[in-house]
Motif scaffolding. Structure first.
Motif, mmCIF file in Angstrom:
data_model
loop_
_atom_site.group_PDB
_atom_site.id
_atom_site.type_symbol
_atom_site.label_atom_id
_atom_site.label_comp_id
_atom_site.label_asym_id
_atom_site.label_seq_id
_atom_site.Cartn_x
_atom_site.Cartn_y
_atom_site.Cartn_z
ATOM 1 N N PRO B 75 -28.187 -40.225 -25.867
ATOM 2 C CA PRO B 75 -28.008 -40.706 -24.488
ATOM 3 C C PRO B 75 -28.875 -39.968 -23.470
ATOM 4 N N VAL B 76 -29.330 -38.765 -23.800
ATOM 5 C CA VAL B 76 -30.176 -38.007 -22.861
ATOM 6 C C VAL B 76 -31.474 -38.767 -22.585
ATOM 7 N N LEU B 77 -31.898 -39.582 -23.569
ATOM 8 C CA LEU B 77 -33.139 -40.345 -23.407
ATOM 9 C C LEU B 77 -33.058 -41.328 -22.240
ATOM 10 N N ILE B 78 -31.815 -41.737 -21.913
ATOM 11 C CA ILE B 78 -31.639 -42.698 -20.817
ATOM 12 C C ILE B 78 -32.202 -42.132 -19.520
ATOM 13 N N GLU B 79 -32.065 -40.797 -19.374
ATOM 14 C CA GLU B 79 -32.545 -40.168 -18.133
ATOM 15 C C GLU B 79 -34.028 -39.819 -18.198
ATOM 16 N N THR B 80 -34.609 -39.783 -19.402
ATOM 17 C CA THR B 80 -35.987 -39.289 -19.506
ATOM 18 C C THR B 80 -37.024 -40.375 -19.783
ATOM 19 N N ILE B 81 -36.633 -41.456 -20.456
ATOM 20 C CA ILE B 81 -37.597 -42.538 -20.684
ATOM 21 C C ILE B 81 -36.971 -43.862 -20.274
ATOM 22 N N GLY B 82 -37.796 -44.847 -19.982
ATOM 23 C CA GLY B 82 -37.290 -46.153 -19.550
ATOM 24 C C GLY B 82 -36.807 -46.962 -20.731
ATOM 25 N N ILE B 83 -35.585 -46.686 -21.185
ATOM 26 C CA ILE B 83 -35.120 -47.318 -22.437
ATOM 27 C C ILE B 83 -34.932 -48.828 -22.304
ATOM 28 N N THR B 84 -34.768 -49.333 -21.079
ATOM 29 C CA THR B 84 -34.534 -50.780 -20.942
ATOM 30 C C THR B 84 -35.829 -51.567 -20.768
ATOM 31 N N GLU B 85 -36.965 -50.892 -20.853
ATOM 32 C CA GLU B 85 -38.241 -51.571 -20.623
ATOM 33 C C GLU B 85 -38.378 -52.818 -21.507
ATOM 34 N N GLY B 86 -38.588 -53.954 -20.844
ATOM 35 C CA GLY B 86 -38.802 -55.203 -21.584
ATOM 36 C C GLY B 86 -37.536 -55.843 -22.141
ATOM 37 N N LEU B 87 -36.390 -55.156 -22.053
ATOM 38 C CA LEU B 87 -35.146 -55.696 -22.629
ATOM 39 C C LEU B 87 -34.772 -57.007 -21.934
ATOM 40 N N LYS B 88 -34.459 -58.003 -22.766
ATOM 41 C CA LYS B 88 -34.116 -59.317 -22.214
ATOM 42 C C LYS B 88 -32.766 -59.243 -21.489
ATOM 43 N N LYS B 89 -32.664 -59.990 -20.405
ATOM 44 C CA LYS B 89 -31.413 -60.050 -19.629
ATOM 45 C C LYS B 89 -30.260 -60.468 -20.529
ATOM 46 N N GLY B 90 -29.134 -59.796 -20.366
ATOM 47 C CA GLY B 90 -27.965 -60.149 -21.176
ATOM 48 C C GLY B 90 -27.952 -59.502 -22.548
ATOM 49 N N GLY B 91 -28.980 -58.719 -22.839
ATOM 50 C CA GLY B 91 -29.047 -58.066 -24.149
ATOM 51 C C GLY B 91 -28.095 -56.882 -24.225
ATOM 52 N N TRP B 92 -27.711 -56.519 -25.439
ATOM 53 C CA TRP B 92 -26.822 -55.386 -25.645
ATOM 54 C C TRP B 92 -27.591 -54.071 -25.587
ATOM 55 N N ILE B 93 -26.982 -53.057 -24.942
ATOM 56 C CA ILE B 93 -27.448 -51.676 -25.075
ATOM 57 C C ILE B 93 -26.309 -50.922 -25.734
ATOM 58 N N ILE B 94 -26.529 -50.505 -26.968
ATOM 59 C CA ILE B 94 -25.479 -49.796 -27.713
ATOM 60 C C ILE B 94 -25.817 -48.309 -27.657
ATOM 61 N N ILE B 95 -24.942 -47.536 -27.002
ATOM 62 C CA ILE B 95 -25.267 -46.140 -26.706
ATOM 63 C C ILE B 95 -24.307 -45.185 -27.428
ATOM 64 N N ASN B 96 -24.885 -44.158 -28.010
ATOM 65 C CA ASN B 96 -24.086 -43.046 -28.534
ATOM 66 C C ASN B 96 -23.649 -42.195 -27.345
ATOM 67 N N SER B 97 -22.404 -42.381 -26.895
ATOM 68 C CA SER B 97 -21.935 -41.640 -25.719
ATOM 69 C C SER B 97 -20.416 -41.602 -25.704
ATOM 70 N N PHE B 98 -19.868 -40.497 -25.200
ATOM 71 C CA PHE B 98 -18.405 -40.414 -25.053
ATOM 72 C C PHE B 98 -17.933 -41.145 -23.810
ATOM 73 N N LYS B 99 -18.875 -41.586 -22.971
ATOM 74 C CA LYS B 99 -18.496 -42.268 -21.729
ATOM 75 C C LYS B 99 -18.069 -43.710 -22.016
ATOM 76 N N ASN B 100 -17.557 -44.364 -20.959
ATOM 77 C CA ASN B 100 -17.190 -45.772 -21.070
ATOM 78 C C ASN B 100 -18.374 -46.651 -20.638
ATOM 79 N N PRO B 101 -18.417 -47.885 -21.115
ATOM 80 C CA PRO B 101 -19.543 -48.765 -20.737
ATOM 81 C C PRO B 101 -19.720 -48.879 -19.223
ATOM 82 N N GLU B 102 -18.587 -48.931 -18.490
ATOM 83 C CA GLU B 102 -18.713 -49.137 -17.035
ATOM 84 C C GLU B 102 -19.309 -47.916 -16.322
#
Lengths: 384, 183
Positions: B75-102
Motif C-alpha cells: 500500500p505504500v506504493l499508493i503514495e509514491t507512484i501513480g498506481i491508477t494510471e490508465g485504470l479504466k473507470k469502474g475497475g477494481w483496485i485490490i489493496i493489501n491494507s488493514f484499512k477499509n475501502p472507504e
C-alpha cells in the motif's frame, strides 16, 4: 500437456524433448532461464546430457563444435554480446558443417547498455552460414527447437532460432508441450555421416588451399538452397504428428490485399490485431510474416508481394549507413520483376521500445496517403 | 479481453502472484499472457506485472496501458507512484491494507477492495514479520472480488509455484477470500 510457460522455458523443453546430448552455455540476461531449467533437467536425470559450464560464449560454441564433430547433438543459447563473442566460432560451426542448434534471445547490442529486444544481434551474424528462424510465440519457439534439429541434421548446417527478449523470453503463455513419444517419432537420433572417431581417424578443419576452398563454399550455398525445401518438408511432417505448422513465411489475409505489411518476430503478432481491425473497416490490407531469414525464402515472398500495390516493411534493426535489413532484402527480391511496387521501409522498436498497434496503424496510414516514401528510412517513434 | 496490472515490491512475490493467477485462469479454459515489467528486479524496489485474459488466443504483444483492474501488494506504493494510471473507470483496485475501502477517498472513479494480506501472511509464516510474502493471500482476495476464477483453482495452480509451506499459502488464500472487504 498444456502448461503456462515463458519463452525461455519453451526453449528448454524443446531441447529436452530433442534429447540433446551436450549443452554448453554461459549465462546472460535474458537467456539465463533457458540454461537454468536445462541444468535442473540434467541434475534430476530427466535429460541425459553432458552439461558443460564454460567461461565464455566463445568457449560455449567451441564445446558445441567439438561435441557435434564427435557425433553428439549439441545445444546452446545466448543473447546479444554473448552471440557477438561467438562470432568467430559461428563461422567454424557452419564451415565445419555441424548441425548445432542455438537459441538466441534477441537483445539490443551495447552501448548504451541494454537488455531489451531488437534484432541487431542475430542479424549481425547473417553471413556466418547459419540458418535463422524468427519466432512469434512460445509455442513456435518450442516447436522450432525440435524442427531445428530435424532440418539442420539433414543439410549439415547449424540453425539459430530467434526469440524477442522479454516479449517472449519472460512472457508466459499456454504452450502445448508434446510427449517424448511424439517427438521421438518425428526426430530420429543424430547419426552423422562423418564424425571424430578414434577407431576411424579423420582430420577436420585442416588447411584448404585456393584449389579447394571455393568448392567447399559452393557446396555450403547449394545445401542452403536445399535447406529451403527440407524446411518446408520438415514443417509438413511436423504438422502430421503435432497438428501445427508455420511455413517459411506466412501470408495473413493477403489474397486481395492492396497494402501488405512485412514483419518478423513478435511484431507479427501485434500486427495481426491491426490487420484484423482494419479489415473490419473494409481496408484491403494483409500481413506477410518472415519466419525463415536464412536461407531467405525469396520465391515465396515474391509470390505473395507481387499481388500488392504497395509494400511496407517493419524493421526492428538497422544496418547503419543503409537502412532496415529486412527492407533491403525484400527490395532485392523484387528487383527483377516488371511490376514496380513502391516499398516503404520503417524502423521502430529498437532497444525494446514498445511496438504498439497504434504505431503499426500509423505506418499503414502513411503508406495509404503516399505514392512513395519521402525518405529512404521512415523512422517511427524517435523522440528527437 | 481483460487486462490486470500488479504493483508490489521485489520480494513480495508479485510476479509469482501474476503467474499463479495466469495458471489458474488457464486451467479454467481461458487464454492468458503474463509478463513482468521488462527490466531488472531488485529486492525492495517497485515491481510491476501484467496479465491479459481472453476467451480466444491473445496476439497483442505490447505493454498494458489501460488495465481493467489493479492489484496492489504494497500500500505504500499508493503514495509514491501513480498506481491508477490508465485504470479504466469502474475497475477494481485490490489493496493489501488493514484499512477499509472507504478510507481510500481519492479512488472515487474506481471500486476499492481491501484485505490485510500482510497480517494473514505473517500468521501463516509466509516470509518474515518485516517482509511478509503476501502474494497468495492477495490472490484469495482477487478470486472473491472479481469472481474471475475459483479459489480452488488458485490453490491447484499454486502447487507448481510454491516450493515450501504450500499448506500455509493455501490457508492464507482462503482467509483472505473470507476477510476481504469490498467498497
Amino acid at each position: 500437456m498444456k502448461k503456462v510457460i515463458t519463452g525461455n522455458h519453451a526453449v528448454s523443453y524443446g531441447a529436452l524433448l530433442s534429447r540433446v546430448e551436450v549443452i554448453a552455455a554461459y549465462p546472460i540476461t535474458p537467456q539465463t532461464q533457458v540454461v537454468e531449467l536445462l541444468s535442473e533437467f540434467c541434475a534430476e536425470g530427466k535429460l541425459k546430457a553432458k552439461f558443460v559450464k564454460v567461461e565464455s560464449e566463445h568457449s560455449a560454441m567451441a564445446t558445441c563444435i567439438g561435441a557435434s564433430a564427435a557425433g553428439a547433438r549439441a545445444f546452446t543459447a545466448t543473447s546479444a554480446q554473448g552471440l557477438a563473442l561467438m562470432h568467430e566460432l559461428l563461422h567454424w560451426a557452419a564451415g565445419g558443417r555441424l548441425p548445432i542448434v542455438l537459441a538466441n534471445i534477441n537483445r539490443a547490442m551495447a552501448p548504451g547498455w541494454s537488455i531489451w529486444t531488437d534484432q541487431n544481434d542475430s542479424l549481425s551474424q547473417r553471413d556466418t552460414g547459419w540458418m535463422q528462424i524468427y519466432c512469434e510465440s512460445n509455442q513456435e519457439v518450442l516447436d522450432s527447437v525440435i524442427q531445428g534439429y530435424k532440418i539442420a541434421e539433414q543439410v549439415y548446417i547449424p540453425l539459430m532460432l530467434v526469440l524477442d527478449a522479454f516479449v517472449l523470453s519472460h512472457t508466459s503463455e499456454i504452450v502445448d508441450i508434446p510427449s517424448q513419444e511424439q517427438v521421438d517419432r518425428y526426430l530420429p537420433p543424430f547419426k552423422p555421416k562423418y564424425k571424430l572417431d578414434v577407431n576411424d581417424p579423420h582430420a577436420f578443419g585442416g588447411l584448404l588451399g585456393p584449389d579447394h576452398y571455393m568448392e567447399i563454399r559452393y557446396l555450403l550455398q547449394k545445401d542452403m538452397e536445399r535447406a529451403m525445401e527440407i524446411t518446408k518438408k520438415a514443417d509438413i511432417e511436423f504438422k502430421e504428428i503435432f497438428g501445427r505448422s508455420y511455413g517459411v513465411i506466412e501470408a495473413y489475409k493477403c489474397e486481395d490485399a492492396e497494402i501488405i505489411m512485412v514483419t518478423s518476430g513478435t511484431v507479427t503478432s501485434t500486427a495481426r490485431t491491426v490487420i484484423d481491425k482494419l479489415r473490419e473497416r473494409d481496408k484491403r490490407v494483409g500481413l506477410l510474416k518472415i519466419r525463415m531469414f536464412r536461407p531467405f525464402p525469396s520465391k515465396d515472398i515474391k509470390n505473395v508481394l507481387l499481388k500488392a500495390k504497395k509494400v511496407l516493411v517493419v524493421d526492428r534493426n538497422i544496418s547503419y549507413g543503409l537502412g532496415g535489413i529486412f527492407f533491403e532484402e525484400i527490395k532485392s527480391v523484387l528487383y527483377y520483376e516488371d511490376k514496380h511496387i513502391p516499398i516503404f521501409g520503417f524502423i521502430t522498436g529498437l532497444g525494446g521500445r514498445d511496438v504498439t498497434p497504434n504505431i503499426l496503424e500509423e505506418m499503414i496510414e502513411y503508406v495509404e496517403t503516399h505514392d512513395k516514401p519521402e525518405e529512404p528510412i521512415l523512422w517511427k517513434g524517435v523522440k528527437l | 479481453m481483460i487486462e490486470i496490472r500488479f504493483h508490489g515490491r521485489g520480494g513480495q512475490g508479485t510476479v509469482i502472484a501474476s503467474e499463479i493467477l495466469a495458471e489458474a485462469l488457464a486451467i479454467e479454459g481461458n487464454y492468458v499472457q503474463v509478463f513482468p515489467q521488462f527490466g531488472v528486479e531488485r529486492r525492495g524496489a517497485p515491481v510491476t506485472a501484467f496479465l491479459r485474459i481472453d476467451n480466444k488466443p491473445i496476439y497483442l504483444r505490447c505493454s498494458i496501458y489501460t488495465p481493467d483492474h489493479i492489484v496492489v501488494l504494497d500500500p505504500v506504493l499508493i503514495e509514491t507512484i501513480g498506481i491508477t494510471e490508465g485504470l479504466k473507470k469502474g475497475g477494481w483496485i485490490i489493496i493489501n491494507s488493514f484499512k477499509n475501502p472507504e478510507d481510500f477517498k481519492n479512488f472515487s472513479d474506481f471500486k476499492v477492495a481491501t484485505v490485510d494480506a500482510s497480517s494473514i501472511a505473517i500468521k501463516y509464516n509466509l516470509g518474515s514479520r518485516i517482509a511478509p510474502i503476501v502474494n497468495t493471500a492477495i490472490l484469495g482476495a482477487f478470486a472473491k472480488v472479481t469472481g474471475m476464477t475459483k479459489l480452488e483453482t488458485i490453490e491447484r495452480a499454486m502447487k507448481d509455484y510454491i516450493p515450501i509451506n504450500l499448506e500455509g499459502n493455501i490457508k492464507a488464500a482462503r482467509e483472505a477470500y473470507k476477510e476481504v472487504k469490498m467498497g
